[in-house]
Design a protein around this motif. Structure first.
Motif, PDB file in Angstrom:
ATOM      1  N   GLY A 182      42.287  23.962 -19.263  1.00  0.00           N
ATOM      2  CA  GLY A 182      43.002  22.833 -19.705  1.00  0.00           C
ATOM      3  C   GLY A 182      43.268  22.760 -21.135  1.00  0.00           C
ATOM      4  O   GLY A 182      42.755  23.604 -21.823  1.00  0.00           O
ATOM      5  N   TYR A 183      44.396  22.186 -21.517  1.00  0.00           N
ATOM      6  CA  TYR A 183      44.804  22.193 -22.721  1.00  0.00           C
ATOM      7  C   TYR A 183      45.388  21.124 -23.131  1.00  0.00           C
ATOM      8  O   TYR A 183      46.212  20.328 -22.291  1.00  0.00           O
ATOM      9  CB  TYR A 183      45.834  23.287 -23.281  1.00  0.00           C
ATOM     10  N   THR A 184      45.529  20.511 -24.249  1.00  0.00           N
ATOM     11  CA  THR A 184      45.766  19.246 -24.771  1.00  0.00           C
ATOM     12  C   THR A 184      46.381  18.994 -26.328  1.00  0.00           C
ATOM     13  O   THR A 184      45.905  19.630 -26.970  1.00  0.00           O
ATOM     14  CB  THR A 184      45.026  18.195 -24.552  1.00  0.00           C
ATOM     15  N   ALA A 185      47.444  18.414 -26.410  1.00  0.00           N
ATOM     16  CA  ALA A 185      47.907  17.940 -27.790  1.00  0.00           C
ATOM     17  C   ALA A 185      47.222  16.845 -28.272  1.00  0.00           C
ATOM     18  O   ALA A 185      47.166  15.895 -27.439  1.00  0.00           O
ATOM     19  CB  ALA A 185      49.383  18.105 -28.107  1.00  0.00           C
ATOM     20  N   GLY A 197      35.146  26.547 -24.510  1.00  0.00           N
ATOM     21  CA  GLY A 197      34.633  27.196 -23.328  1.00  0.00           C
ATOM     22  C   GLY A 197      35.525  27.010 -21.892  1.00  0.00           C
ATOM     23  O   GLY A 197      35.597  27.822 -21.001  1.00  0.00           O
ATOM     24  N   LYS A 198      36.208  25.928 -21.592  1.00  0.00           N
ATOM     25  CA  LYS A 198      36.765  25.278 -20.772  1.00  0.00           C
ATOM     26  C   LYS A 198      38.042  24.811 -21.040  1.00  0.00           C
ATOM     27  O   LYS A 198      39.167  25.149 -20.322  1.00  0.00           O
ATOM     28  CB  LYS A 198      36.016  24.136 -20.166  1.00  0.00           C
ATOM     29  N   ASP A 199      38.211  24.025 -22.199  1.00  0.00           N
ATOM     30  CA  ASP A 199      39.459  23.586 -22.357  1.00  0.00           C
ATOM     31  C   ASP A 199      39.884  24.032 -23.961  1.00  0.00           C
ATOM     32  O   ASP A 199      39.258  24.365 -24.894  1.00  0.00           O
ATOM     33  CB  ASP A 199      39.649  22.042 -22.207  1.00  0.00           C
ATOM     34  N   LEU A 200      41.203  23.810 -24.139  1.00  0.00           N
ATOM     35  CA  LEU A 200      41.852  24.174 -25.367  1.00  0.00           C
ATOM     36  C   LEU A 200      42.297  22.647 -26.237  1.00  0.00           C
ATOM     37  O   LEU A 200      42.995  22.018 -25.360  1.00  0.00           O
ATOM     38  CB  LEU A 200      42.756  25.117 -25.403  1.00  0.00           C
ATOM     39  N   ARG A 201      42.352  22.605 -27.222  1.00  0.00           N
ATOM     40  CA  ARG A 201      42.819  21.533 -28.036  1.00  0.00           C
ATOM     41  C   ARG A 201      43.373  21.852 -29.295  1.00  0.00           C
ATOM     42  O   ARG A 201      42.971  22.476 -30.130  1.00  0.00           O
ATOM     43  CB  ARG A 201      41.281  20.824 -28.341  1.00  0.00           C
ATOM     44  N   ILE A 202      44.818  21.387 -29.214  1.00  0.00           N
ATOM     45  CA  ILE A 202      45.528  21.424 -30.613  1.00  0.00           C
ATOM     46  C   ILE A 202      45.818  20.036 -31.256  1.00  0.00           C
ATOM     47  O   ILE A 202      46.366  19.285 -30.666  1.00  0.00           O
ATOM     48  CB  ILE A 202      47.001  21.992 -30.258  1.00  0.00           C
ATOM     49  N   GLU A 203      45.265  20.088 -32.490  1.00  0.00           N
ATOM     50  CA  GLU A 203      45.424  18.787 -33.275  1.00  0.00           C
ATOM     51  C   GLU A 203      46.908  18.785 -33.769  1.00  0.00           C
ATOM     52  O   GLU A 203      47.682  19.716 -34.042  1.00  0.00           O
ATOM     53  CB  GLU A 203      44.587  18.677 -34.373  1.00  0.00           C
TER      54      GLU A 203
END
Ligand code: ZN
Length: 363
Positions: A182-185, A197-203
């Protein structure tokens, strides 16, 4: 957000100390409400556009890295689907202005994705999927996710019926194989990106720091590589605690002063950072993005964190000079492979010739 906080604090402090002596402009409350709506809408549009941009850049990278992801692969459509309930209440009025209401609609179509190939378009309103009427309202997104998981398990391909303008359109998707992260801004102003390990997060701060989509791809590629190479579980095994925090923050412009790493011992974090740089750049190159600028992203981050420039390779925090030079070599390696018509597969260590154990943790 910082701005609002500090402004509030100033008002409180002034009230406690003494009243202002200057004659200040009088503010009409109706005008203030209007301005609040304007700022709310601008904030929403920025967040919405950031989310769409992260989707458009990340999804092709997840496709490009799929064969490196082993058992972590999933099937994807490449569609960013949302309704207004995916956003906080303050944003609902602004969301309506970009066409988001109670019904789920396509808010973004990733380039090269199954959705694009099937002809999906931004603004398409979801009516049904494989004959199942797509619900509307608050829980619609979660219910759709469950339905998609069910369709995936049955190894069926999704067929969407959407409303486009006044017409009904049928979209038959041949799903992509992708790394299933998963990925989220976010709206967080710090210059950071992370993987768990599961998701990505971009601040949001990172998006502002980076100058173009290729630079953003370099950062996201690095985060994907952390997940691909299983860095999170490995470092948890290597260190009692502190490892996750260190990987989340090291080298992203948030100066943790190596404190988290020191707490946990940090036996592998530097090697993992270097490996994420290396494998990440391969993923970025596979997605046909320009990679020449990647080393310079890290050089610019050094300006944000001058303390990292000095640290040598035995220190806890990754040293930016090593990072820059290693990335330059990786760019050259990838370009040589491209020129020779070779496939872009990261090199593996030769177990016979490589030093067996990583460096011991710093004392
Ligand atoms: Zn990293």
């Amino acid at each position: 957000m910082f701005f609002r906080l500090s402004a509030g604090a100033t008002v409180v402090a002034a009230a406690v100390a003494c009243a202002p002596v200057s004659k200040l402009p009088e503010i009409d409350e109706v005008a203030a409400k209007r301005e609040r709506d304007i700022q709310q809408e601008l904030a929403f549009r920025q967040f919405y556009n950031n989310s769409r941009r992260v989707h458009a850049i990340t999804y092709p990278l997840l496709m490009a890295g799929a064969d490196l992801c082993g058992e972590q692969t999933a099937r994807g459509m490449g569609l960013f689907i949302a309704n207004k309930h995916g956003f906080k209440k303050d944003y609902h009025a602004a969301a309506a202005k970009v066409g988001l209401g109670d019904r789920l609609a396509v808010a973004g179509v990733a380039p090269g994705s199954a959705g694009e190939r099937a002809g999906a378009r931004e603004g398409d309103v979801l009516l049904s999927i494989n004959g199942w009427p797509v619900p509307e309202g608050k829980d619609a997104g979660d219910k759709l996710k469950e339905k998609l998981a069910e369709i995936g398990k049955a190894e069926a391909d999704p067929v969407l019926t959407v409303r486009r303008g006044g017409k009904m359109v049928t979209l038959k998707l041949e799903t992509d194989v992708v790394c299933g992260y998963g990925y989220t801004a976010t709206e967080n102003p710090i210059v950071n990106a992370s993987a768990d390990g599961k998701d990505l997060r971009i601040e949001a701060g990172m998006l502002r720091f980076l100058s173009d989509d290729d630079e953003l791809a370099a950062i996201i590629g690095h985060e994907i590589a952390h997940n691909v190479m299983d860095h999170i579980p490995k470092s948890q095994a290597n260190q009692a605690f502190g490892s996750v925090v260190d990987i989340l923050f090291a080298g992203f412009g948030v100066n943790t002063q190596g404190a988290f790493g020191r707490l946990g011992g940090a036996a592998f974090s530097q090697e993992f950072e270097a490996e994420a740089d290396y494998v990440g750049l391969y993923i970025v190159a596979r997605a046909s993005r320009k990679i020449d600028g990647a080393p310079y992203v890290w050089r610019r981050m050094a300006l944000d964190n001058p303390a990292d420039i000095k640290s040598n390779h035995a220190a806890t925090h990754p040293a930016t000079p090593h990072r820059f030079l290693a990335l330059e070599k990786t760019v050259a390696e990838i370009k040589a492979k491209r020129a020779a018509g070779k496939s872009l597969v990261p090199e593996k260590q030769d177990p016979a010739s490589s030093p067996a154990a990583p460096a011991p943790p710093p004392q």
